[in-house]
Design an enzyme around this catalytic site. Structure first.
Site, mmCIF file in Angstrom:
data_model
loop_
_atom_site.group_PDB
_atom_site.id
_atom_site.type_symbol
_atom_site.label_atom_id
_atom_site.label_comp_id
_atom_site.label_asym_id
_atom_site.label_seq_id
_atom_site.Cartn_x
_atom_site.Cartn_y
_atom_site.Cartn_z
ATOM 1 N N LEU A 153 45.303 39.391 86.941
ATOM 2 C CA LEU A 153 46.046 39.277 88.202
ATOM 3 C C LEU A 153 45.146 39.625 89.388
ATOM 4 O O LEU A 153 45.436 40.506 90.186
ATOM 5 C CB LEU A 153 47.286 40.179 88.159
ATOM 6 C CG LEU A 153 48.422 39.792 89.108
ATOM 7 C CD1 LEU A 153 49.009 38.434 88.759
ATOM 8 C CD2 LEU A 153 49.526 40.849 89.105
ATOM 9 N N GLY A 154 44.037 38.885 89.509
ATOM 10 C CA GLY A 154 43.152 39.025 90.674
ATOM 11 C C GLY A 154 43.634 38.108 91.786
ATOM 12 O O GLY A 154 44.824 37.756 91.841
ATOM 13 N N ILE A 156 43.227 34.885 92.397
ATOM 14 C CA ILE A 156 43.842 33.623 91.965
ATOM 15 C C ILE A 156 45.140 33.907 91.205
ATOM 16 O O ILE A 156 46.163 33.265 91.440
ATOM 17 C CB ILE A 156 42.843 32.811 91.106
ATOM 18 C CG1 ILE A 156 41.629 32.411 91.960
ATOM 19 C CG2 ILE A 156 43.511 31.577 90.505
ATOM 20 C CD1 ILE A 156 40.459 31.813 91.188
ATOM 21 N N ILE A 231 42.669 27.915 83.856
ATOM 22 C CA ILE A 231 41.937 27.590 85.088
ATOM 23 C C ILE A 231 40.854 28.648 85.342
ATOM 24 O O ILE A 231 40.387 28.807 86.462
ATOM 25 C CB ILE A 231 42.880 27.481 86.323
ATOM 26 C CG1 ILE A 231 43.776 28.719 86.448
ATOM 27 C CG2 ILE A 231 43.693 26.210 86.271
ATOM 28 C CD1 ILE A 231 44.565 28.785 87.753
ATOM 29 N N ARG A 233 37.794 30.186 82.733
ATOM 30 C CA ARG A 233 36.543 29.728 82.138
ATOM 31 C C ARG A 233 36.825 29.290 80.709
ATOM 32 O O ARG A 233 37.643 29.915 80.013
ATOM 33 C CB ARG A 233 35.512 30.860 82.102
ATOM 34 C CG ARG A 233 34.845 31.151 83.417
ATOM 35 C CD ARG A 233 33.933 30.018 83.883
ATOM 36 N NE ARG A 233 33.342 30.316 85.177
ATOM 37 C CZ ARG A 233 33.880 29.971 86.350
ATOM 38 N NH1 ARG A 233 35.010 29.289 86.389
ATOM 39 N NH2 ARG A 233 33.265 30.280 87.485
ATOM 40 N N ASP A 257 41.485 23.029 82.725
ATOM 41 C CA ASP A 257 40.569 22.612 83.798
ATOM 42 C C ASP A 257 39.139 23.018 83.456
ATOM 43 O O ASP A 257 38.203 22.616 84.143
ATOM 44 C CB ASP A 257 41.001 23.279 85.110
ATOM 45 C CG ASP A 257 40.194 22.792 86.315
ATOM 46 O OD1 ASP A 257 39.904 21.580 86.388
ATOM 47 O OD2 ASP A 257 39.833 23.624 87.180
ATOM 48 N N GLU A 262 31.020 22.454 79.423
ATOM 49 C CA GLU A 262 31.251 21.406 80.432
ATOM 50 C C GLU A 262 29.970 20.656 80.746
ATOM 51 O O GLU A 262 28.906 21.279 80.786
ATOM 52 C CB GLU A 262 31.801 22.047 81.709
ATOM 53 C CG GLU A 262 33.135 22.699 81.470
ATOM 54 C CD GLU A 262 33.630 23.526 82.649
ATOM 55 O OE1 GLU A 262 33.024 23.462 83.733
ATOM 56 O OE2 GLU A 262 34.636 24.233 82.475
ATOM 57 N N HIS A 280 37.266 20.371 85.783
ATOM 58 C CA HIS A 280 36.970 21.593 86.544
ATOM 59 C C HIS A 280 37.116 21.359 88.060
ATOM 60 O O HIS A 280 36.142 21.477 88.810
ATOM 61 C CB HIS A 280 35.570 22.119 86.199
ATOM 62 C CG HIS A 280 35.419 23.582 86.499
ATOM 63 N ND1 HIS A 280 34.610 24.417 85.774
ATOM 64 C CD2 HIS A 280 35.965 24.371 87.458
ATOM 65 C CE1 HIS A 280 34.661 25.646 86.262
ATOM 66 N NE2 HIS A 280 35.496 25.635 87.302
HETATM 67 C C1 DGY Z 1 34.804 29.138 90.624
HETATM 68 O O1 DGY Z 1 34.714 29.163 91.855
HETATM 69 O O2 DGY Z 1 34.368 30.021 89.897
HETATM 70 C C2 DGY Z 1 35.437 27.935 90.073
HETATM 71 O O3 DGY Z 1 35.545 27.959 88.706
HETATM 72 C C3 DGY Z 1 34.659 26.746 90.525
HETATM 73 O O4 DGY Z 1 35.526 25.665 90.633
#
Ligand code: DGY
Length: 314
Positions: A153-154, A156, A231, A233, A257, A262, A280
């Site tokens: 819960l940072g 993002i 979303i 890693r 994503d 990748e 991504h």
């Molecule tokens: C980040 O900023 O770390 C994202 O994964 C890049 O899209």
């Protein structure tokens, strides 16, 4: 006065490198056929690196550049940079947090909707003429009244939580520690949280601490109606285990994503209809990528003017 040299692994998004070009000789490694020999030829001049996710700034590279002073990554994540090696040399590292949180959270919601409500599948269904021939596709599942577990819960994660709450979802979260300023129930055990949740959304950083956090036990706990959204890693999920879990119905679906290697995506994922795959694009809007590019420029410029860095990692 001769310009300093900046090693650029990417084009700094839609903002480009022109503002940095006024101050630096820029080595555009992404345009070079043989980047290693280019690095060898400028190694003593390089004072700054501009990189992004997937461009590994290793101990070897850092040690090759005796005058390197700052590594500015065009990303919030910095798991592609050997921080320990940078720290030992007193090299500064900056990232681009906050400016991309809302965009990346929107990508998470888009993936959740696309996966739970079969949006991507339904689009393929219409284009293939199947609506006409076969009638309506299978029903999706709701977001409303479902329990969603946010992993990390940072910045993002908090934006995702807010969006999920606006969708009338019940939000809980897992992370290394409880955040007293957050209104959502905290779980210190991921497997037990997954057992309570309909959906899991991964928003934590990558790196060693979160490597394969989502393993077989977590997926089993999430259960056969469960949906996983990633979303953060690719490294956070044990990808072969996820593929198996999707193939044998341990979980229902996944929206991804990010991936382990990748831009290579395992064929098994490409073959599955219950999986939504994105290249991504968490932060990929003109507005957000411009803001990230500006932050890269501002950090590098602050460093060489002896001013405080805006978003310092170390
Ligand atoms: C980040 O900023 O770390 C994202 O994964 C890049 O899209």
């Amino acid at each position: 006065m001769s310009k300093k040299t900046l090693l650029s692994f990417h084009g700094n998004g839609c903002l480009g490198l022109s503002r940095l070009e006024q101050v630096f000789d820029i080595i555009k490694l992404f345009e070079e056929k043989d980047p290693n020999s280019v690095i060898e030829s400028v190694k003593n001049d390089v004072v700054a690196i501009n990189c992004t996710v997937g461009q590994f700034i290793t101990r070897d590279l850092i040690e090759t550049l005796p005058n390197l002073k700052i590594i500015a990554t065009f990303s919030v994540g910095f798991d592609h940079i050997d921080l320990q090696a940078a720290k030992e040399r007193g090299i500064k590292v900056t990232n681009t947090p906050d400016v991309l949180s809302a965009e990346t959270a929107d990508t998470g919601m888009a993936l959740l909707l696309a996966t739970a409500r079969h949006i991507a599948y339904a689009d393929r269904y219409v284009r293939a003429g199947r609506w006409l021939m076969e009638g309506d596709p299978p029903l999706g599942t709701s977001l409303t009244n479902k329990k969603v577990g946010i992993v990390g819960l940072g910045g993002i994660g908090q934006k995702v939580a807010k969006r999920c709450a606006a969708f009338d979802m019940d939000v809980v979260y897992y992370g290394p520690r409880k955040k007293p300023d957050q209104p959502y129930p905290y779980h210190s055990d991921l497997e037990s949280m997954a057992g309570e949740c309909d959906y899991l959304i991964l928003t934590c950083p990558g790196g060693e601490a979160t490597m394969h956090l989502v393993n077989q036990a977590v997926l089993k706990a999430l259960g056969e109606q469960g949906i996983l959204i990633n979303i953060s890693r690719g490294s956070v999920v044990d990808e072969p285990v996820l593929i198996e879990a999707l193939q044998n119905g341990t979980i229902k679906a996944a929206g991804l994503d990010v991936f382990a290697d990748e831009p290579n995506i395992p064929q098994a994922l490409l073959d599955m209809d219950q999986v939504v795959l994105l290249p991504h694009i968490g932060s990929a809007s003109v507005e957000t990528r411009s803001a990230m590019g500006q932050l890269v420029i501002d950090n590098i410029s602050a460093h060489f003017h002896g001013e405080p860095l805006l978003t310092e990692v170390i």
